[in-house]
Scaffold this motif. Sequence first.
Motif, PDB file in Angstrom:
ATOM      1  N   ASP A 284       0.828  -1.205   0.000  1.00  0.00           N
ATOM      2  CA  ASP A 284       0.000   0.000   0.000  1.00  0.00           C
ATOM      3  C   ASP A 284       0.861   1.253   0.000  1.00  0.00           C
ATOM      4  OD1 ASP A 284      -2.441  -1.069  -0.129  1.00  0.00           O
ATOM      5  OD2 ASP A 284      -2.882  -0.938   2.025  1.00  0.00           O
ATOM      6  N   ARG A 285       1.978   1.135   0.686  1.00  0.00           N
ATOM      7  CA  ARG A 285       2.846   2.303   0.820  1.00  0.00           C
ATOM      8  C   ARG A 285       4.223   1.985   0.255  1.00  0.00           C
ATOM      9  NH1 ARG A 285       0.205   6.112   3.708  1.00  0.00           N
ATOM     10  NH2 ARG A 285       2.036   7.424   3.960  1.00  0.00           N
ATOM     11  N   LEU A 286       4.864   3.032  -0.188  1.00  0.00           N
ATOM     12  CA  LEU A 286       6.131   2.870  -0.877  1.00  0.00           C
ATOM     13  C   LEU A 286       7.306   2.839   0.107  1.00  0.00           C
ATOM     14  CD1 LEU A 286       6.783   4.624  -4.160  1.00  0.00           C
ATOM     15  CD2 LEU A 286       8.520   4.855  -2.416  1.00  0.00           C
ATOM     16  N   THR A 287       8.247   1.936  -0.136  1.00  0.00           N
ATOM     17  CA  THR A 287       9.463   1.890   0.678  1.00  0.00           C
ATOM     18  C   THR A 287      10.604   2.528  -0.123  1.00  0.00           C
ATOM     19  OG1 THR A 287       8.707  -0.218   1.551  1.00  0.00           O
ATOM     20  CG2 THR A 287      11.013   0.373   1.963  1.00  0.00           C
ATOM     21  N   PRO A 288      11.265   3.527   0.452  1.00  0.00           N
ATOM     22  CA  PRO A 288      12.360   4.171  -0.293  1.00  0.00           C
ATOM     23  C   PRO A 288      13.416   3.148  -0.721  1.00  0.00           C
ATOM     24  CG  PRO A 288      11.821   5.450   1.662  1.00  0.00           C
ATOM     25  CD  PRO A 288      11.030   4.174   1.759  1.00  0.00           C
ATOM     26  N   ALA A 289      14.008   3.396  -1.900  1.00  0.00           N
ATOM     27  CA  ALA A 289      14.978   2.439  -2.448  1.00  0.00           C
ATOM     28  C   ALA A 289      16.345   2.558  -1.786  1.00  0.00           C
ATOM     29  CB  ALA A 289      15.102   2.655  -3.951  1.00  0.00           C
ATOM     30  N   GLY A 290      16.539   3.554  -0.975  1.00  0.00           N
ATOM     31  CA  GLY A 290      17.843   3.715  -0.320  1.00  0.00           C
ATOM     32  C   GLY A 290      18.840   4.406  -1.225  1.00  0.00           C
ATOM     33  N   ASP A 291      20.018   4.675  -0.678  1.00  0.00           N
ATOM     34  CA  ASP A 291      21.008   5.482  -1.393  1.00  0.00           C
ATOM     35  C   ASP A 291      21.924   4.681  -2.311  1.00  0.00           C
ATOM     36  OD1 ASP A 291      19.883   7.565  -0.101  1.00  0.00           O
ATOM     37  OD2 ASP A 291      21.575   7.952   1.252  1.00  0.00           O
ATOM     38  N   ASN A 292      21.818   3.351  -2.259  1.00  0.00           N
ATOM     39  CA  ASN A 292      22.730   2.550  -3.079  1.00  0.00           C
ATOM     40  C   ASN A 292      22.148   2.233  -4.452  1.00  0.00           C
ATOM     41  OD1 ASN A 292      24.684   2.445  -1.005  1.00  0.00           O
ATOM     42  ND2 ASN A 292      23.412   0.905   0.021  1.00  0.00           N
ATOM     43  N   THR A 293      21.720   3.271  -5.142  1.00  0.00           N
ATOM     44  CA  THR A 293      21.155   3.069  -6.470  1.00  0.00           C
ATOM     45  C   THR A 293      22.266   2.734  -7.459  1.00  0.00           C
ATOM     46  OG1 THR A 293      21.466   5.370  -7.011  1.00  0.00           O
ATOM     47  CG2 THR A 293      19.345   4.775  -6.068  1.00  0.00           C
ATOM     48  N   THR A 294      21.913   1.941  -8.466  1.00  0.00           N
ATOM     49  CA  THR A 294      22.894   1.625  -9.510  1.00  0.00           C
ATOM     50  C   THR A 294      22.402   2.063 -10.890  1.00  0.00           C
ATOM     51  OG1 THR A 294      21.937  -0.582  -9.718  1.00  0.00           O
ATOM     52  CG2 THR A 294      23.836  -0.353  -8.259  1.00  0.00           C
TER      53      THR A 294
END
Lengths: 403, 403
Positions: A284-294
Amino acid sequence: MKKRWLVCTDCRSSFPFRYDGGMCDCGGALLVQYDLEHLKKESSRDVWRKRPSTLWRYHELLPVSDTNAIVSLGEGWTPLIRMSRWEKKLGLGRLWVKREDQNPTGSFKARGFSVALSLVRETPASKVAVNSNGNAASALAAYAARAGLQAFVFVPRDCPGMIVEESVAYGAHAYLVDGLIHHAGQVVEDGKGEMGWRDLGTAKEPGRVEGKKTMGLELAEQLGWKMPDVVVYPTGGGSGLIGIWKALLELKQLGWAEGDLPRFVAVQETGCTPVVDAVRTKADRLTPAGDNTTSKPTGVRVPNPPAGNLILSIIRETGGTAVAVTAEEMEKAAGQMGREGISASPEGSAVWAGLLRLHEQGEIRAGEQVALFNTAHSLKYLPWPTPKGVPIIRSYADYRSLI
Amino acid sequence: MKKRWLVCTDCRSSFPFRYDGGMCDCGGALLVQYDLEHLKKESSRDVWRKRPSTLWRYHELLPVSDTNAIVSLGEGWTPLIRMSRWEKKLGLGRLWVKREDQNPTGSFKARGFSVALSLVRETPASKVAVNSNGNAASALAAYAARAGLQAFVFVPRDCPGMIVEESVAYGAHAYLVDGLIHHAGQVVEDGKGEMGWRDLGTAKEPGRVEGKKTMGLELAEQLGWKMPDVVVYPTGGGSGLIGIWKALLELKQLGWAEGDLPRFVAVQETGCTPVVDAVRTKADRLTPAGDNTTSKPTGVRVPNPPAGNLILSIIRETGGTAVAVTAEEMEKAAGQMGREGISASPEGSAVWAGLLRLHEQGEIRAGEQVALFNTAHSLKYLPWPTPKGVPIIRSYADYRSLI
């Protein structure tokens, strides 16, 4: 006088329109609502046809009350191009690409700032600021120049240097932030009180979504006031998708567009897919993807979209979905669009790749009408050194120490 | 069936419209003429207002007979932006900039190739070629891709690498020529017979001027069917200026635009100024500037414009003039336009610098209405390495040896 309200997308509070702080007291993003019943009685969609071909033809559905305050560089009413060869190849009824690359500053971001800066001009603010992966920065810079306001733009340091170059050419104060878009947003957040910046970041004020809404109004008008079956949109902060949805919903409520709302499909790049992850897990709610994006530094690299929950509800309620595509698929897609004569940005290429994926997975049915959006011009993303003199910072304290 | 003729700009011969060889037997450039008396009786300018906002709204004044053959990427109907701050500063009645940078491929060249390739599609040709300082190459590439034709583009080796990059992205066969634009033209000239290329170079066929003519038709419509007092245009090959003049002349003959033709001002850059030189010496015919040009590799570096005498007669008959501006003036002008939110190409900057010069010299009077054209987007001119694999040639023999 136009009747307008603000509604919070989180706590659902509603209050008269104002353009001061920008967000709800609860911290939620605000959307504008209009007296559609009144508009339905007093007017019709036919008045728009005779108006000039900019997004301001729809001013009844835009929040600006004083048309003398309008800040325009010729934004909107972009071409909708039919892709006949690919229609046949994929067995679609109609396949359309809306060429947002033909806006001023070469991207759809022009729309949002045309409306937002027209609203700012009705206030005492003289300085405007934004965090951006690129195109919002150069669009803000151009419209601020036009409006006679000072622009401050904060861009992750690995974002397209050419767009920083463009921002500087429009006279903006540009800064590279050693981090991601939300770190850049933190600089604005921390500095706006002391510096008197008006924060025009995604979901930080209700004007930009209204500007982007005009993509949906135009799409409907260009399709003869009929809804397409599917809208595929690149999703970073998500305000483009929210805007198009809001436009089509308002037209439906007015009875001015035929058919059901289209299924909305959000496309992200593998390596930063908070929306895709939430849709897959039916959260239902979004979880942030965090700072380790690629993923690459483009408009869809937004680990924590401020209005993420609204994006999820739009996808859910319209029976849409979200797909992640790889850098390789995007590159191939850019080539395929180029061979059709269209200069596709990475985000536009992601959308094309997303369409192919949907088709492969059978999520688009034969004969359906599909609208894609090429959100920017490809040349802006060529690797380019940052213009000399643009400082790199990590925080507002860094900024403070430089000025 | 639309009545159309061809008229030679040199020997004045007239014959029925055809789209095969492209030039008059005498070697002169051809212009299309229409049955304006018939059009005046049967139609009115009001029909155009209700049409889609591309240049094809004017199809009565375009040479394409089969509208199914139209090759469109959403060209034309570009914004006309009023520059209020500079109006006041210069004491002008109205100052307008037409934003040709918002065309597909980011330049006015899109217009010409939309019309020319629509005409090519009515012929058996499958290969099209052009010599170009850049923007014509990428525009041809995009429209050929859209039309399913093969494009061959020949560009002086010092021209903007990014535009070559763009041409390649659209699938064109691109070659750098060790010389100037007329050397590149010689390659096409020498190879077209053997290779089956349709030569779409400036003044080599009558379609491109007709496409560029729509800049003038739009200008008149956007000004409420009134002529401006002055049109300032960057002049290389000159077909843009010729097109705008032809449009306004046709509207005047139709009685569909009020007022006298504007004074036409051609702007060139110091270091390659054949038109400016001829105007200054009141010459009837143009003397080529020779190969020792010192101006920058932009669209106005054309030492020997193929339709040069027509340009001179337009300037003379409308009471216009020609001005040369320096690279320094152009750079300053680009900055001034940027601070107004407009991304100015070197050619557009030259026009702005030309306006300032005219104003300084008292050649524009207080209260006059002036229309400038920003012919392309600035970002396309940033220094950029030529994409790998684009060969450098000196002649058609070199080309022949490579394939």
